[in-house]
Write a protein that holds these residues in place. Structure first.
Motif, PDB file in Angstrom:
ATOM      1  N   VAL A  90      35.665  94.815  66.697  1.00  0.00           N
ATOM      2  CA  VAL A  90      36.216  93.555  66.837  1.00  0.00           C
ATOM      3  C   VAL A  90      37.491  93.523  67.248  1.00  0.00           C
ATOM      4  CG1 VAL A  90      35.975  90.958  65.909  1.00  0.00           C
ATOM      5  CG2 VAL A  90      33.874  93.048  65.545  1.00  0.00           C
ATOM      6  N   LYS A 107      26.299  88.502  64.791  1.00  0.00           N
ATOM      7  CA  LYS A 107      25.887  89.210  64.349  1.00  0.00           C
ATOM      8  C   LYS A 107      24.901  90.479  64.591  1.00  0.00           C
ATOM      9  CE  LYS A 107      22.936  85.505  64.004  1.00  0.00           C
ATOM     10  NZ  LYS A 107      22.226  84.552  62.674  1.00  0.00           N
ATOM     11  N   ILE A 115      36.116  95.029  59.460  1.00  0.00           N
ATOM     12  CA  ILE A 115      36.500  93.737  60.161  1.00  0.00           C
ATOM     13  C   ILE A 115      38.315  93.174  60.814  1.00  0.00           C
ATOM     14  CG2 ILE A 115      36.272  91.464  58.527  1.00  0.00           C
ATOM     15  CD1 ILE A 115      34.050  92.374  57.491  1.00  0.00           C
ATOM     16  N   LEU A 130      29.335  88.110  61.056  1.00  0.00           N
ATOM     17  CA  LEU A 130      29.369  88.751  61.059  1.00  0.00           C
ATOM     18  C   LEU A 130      28.153  90.457  61.035  1.00  0.00           C
ATOM     19  CD1 LEU A 130      32.983  89.442  60.649  1.00  0.00           C
ATOM     20  CD2 LEU A 130      31.918  89.356  62.887  1.00  0.00           C
ATOM     21  N   ASN A 133      25.691  94.767  61.752  1.00  0.00           N
ATOM     22  CA  ASN A 133      26.814  95.516  62.357  1.00  0.00           C
ATOM     23  C   ASN A 133      26.979  96.500  61.478  1.00  0.00           C
ATOM     24  OD1 ASN A 133      27.743  94.229  65.308  1.00  0.00           O
ATOM     25  ND2 ASN A 133      27.754  92.819  63.846  1.00  0.00           N
ATOM     26  N   VAL A 154      29.128  89.139  55.581  1.00  0.00           N
ATOM     27  CA  VAL A 154      29.000  90.086  56.638  1.00  0.00           C
ATOM     28  C   VAL A 154      28.204  91.134  56.510  1.00  0.00           C
ATOM     29  CG1 VAL A 154      31.356  90.051  57.071  1.00  0.00           C
ATOM     30  CG2 VAL A 154      29.974  90.926  54.656  1.00  0.00           C
ATOM     31  N   ASN A 157      25.644  95.662  56.800  1.00  0.00           N
ATOM     32  CA  ASN A 157      27.541  96.454  56.827  1.00  0.00           C
ATOM     33  C   ASN A 157      27.342  97.617  56.085  1.00  0.00           C
ATOM     34  OD1 ASN A 157      28.299  94.956  59.604  1.00  0.00           O
ATOM     35  ND2 ASN A 157      28.663  93.773  58.421  1.00  0.00           N
TER      36      ASN A 157
END
Length: 158
Positions: A90, A107, A115, A130, A133, A154, A157
């Motif tokens: 990112v 997402k 991150i 996010l 991922n 998040v 992940n």
């Protein structure tokens, strides 16, 4: 078409495989929706559309990395690149490139790395997603500086 009055353009579910080039000439465009197509890549000219406030290219087939030149879009308030096949990191500038960005949706991609740790005091982020991922690492301490942040996801992940 340089003097076009078109400010809002919705081209969702049109079976596009690439972003139509006529959009490049729409100088007053503030909202562009290309969701639910089969777009595989983003043209470089898109990052020069500095009037854009809302960009939704979710539910496509985008591959490759998110170009850091996306952070040239200083007027952007809503960015949705969810449910694509984007990979790589990112871009670190996404946490602080725009004082107006309030929604960042990434997402359902294949993004990896950490991150981004850069979230400036005074930014406008209300929503960051996010999830789904391959991101890893610690949550950014700078998020405590985001007084407007209401939603941060998040999940799913590493």
């Amino acid at each position: 078409m340089t003097d076009s009055r078109i400010r809002v353009l919705g081209l969702g579910s049109c079976n596009f495989v690439e972003i139509p080039t006529f959009i490049r000439d729409l100088s007053n465009l503030v909202l562009l929706t290309l969701s639910d197509n089969n777009v595989t890549s983003l043209p470089n000219w898109l990052w020069r559309k500095t009037s854009l406030q809302i960009l939704d290219i979710s539910h496509n087939s985008l591959t490759g990395e998110i170009s850091p030149t996306i952070c040239n879009l200083k007027s952007l308030g809503h960015l949705d690149l969810s449910f694509n096949n984007l990979s790589g990191n990112v871009p670190s500038c996404l946490g602080n490139f725009s004082q107006s960005l309030d929604t960042l949706m990434l997402k359902g991609n294949k993004l990896s790395g950490i991150i981004p740790q850069t979230y400036l005091i005074g930014n406008s982020l209300k929503m960051i997603d996010l999830s789904n991922n391959n991101l890893q690492g610690q949550l950014p301490r700078a998020l405590v500086n985001n007084r407007r942040l209401e939603y941060f996801d998040v999940s799913h992940n590493s």
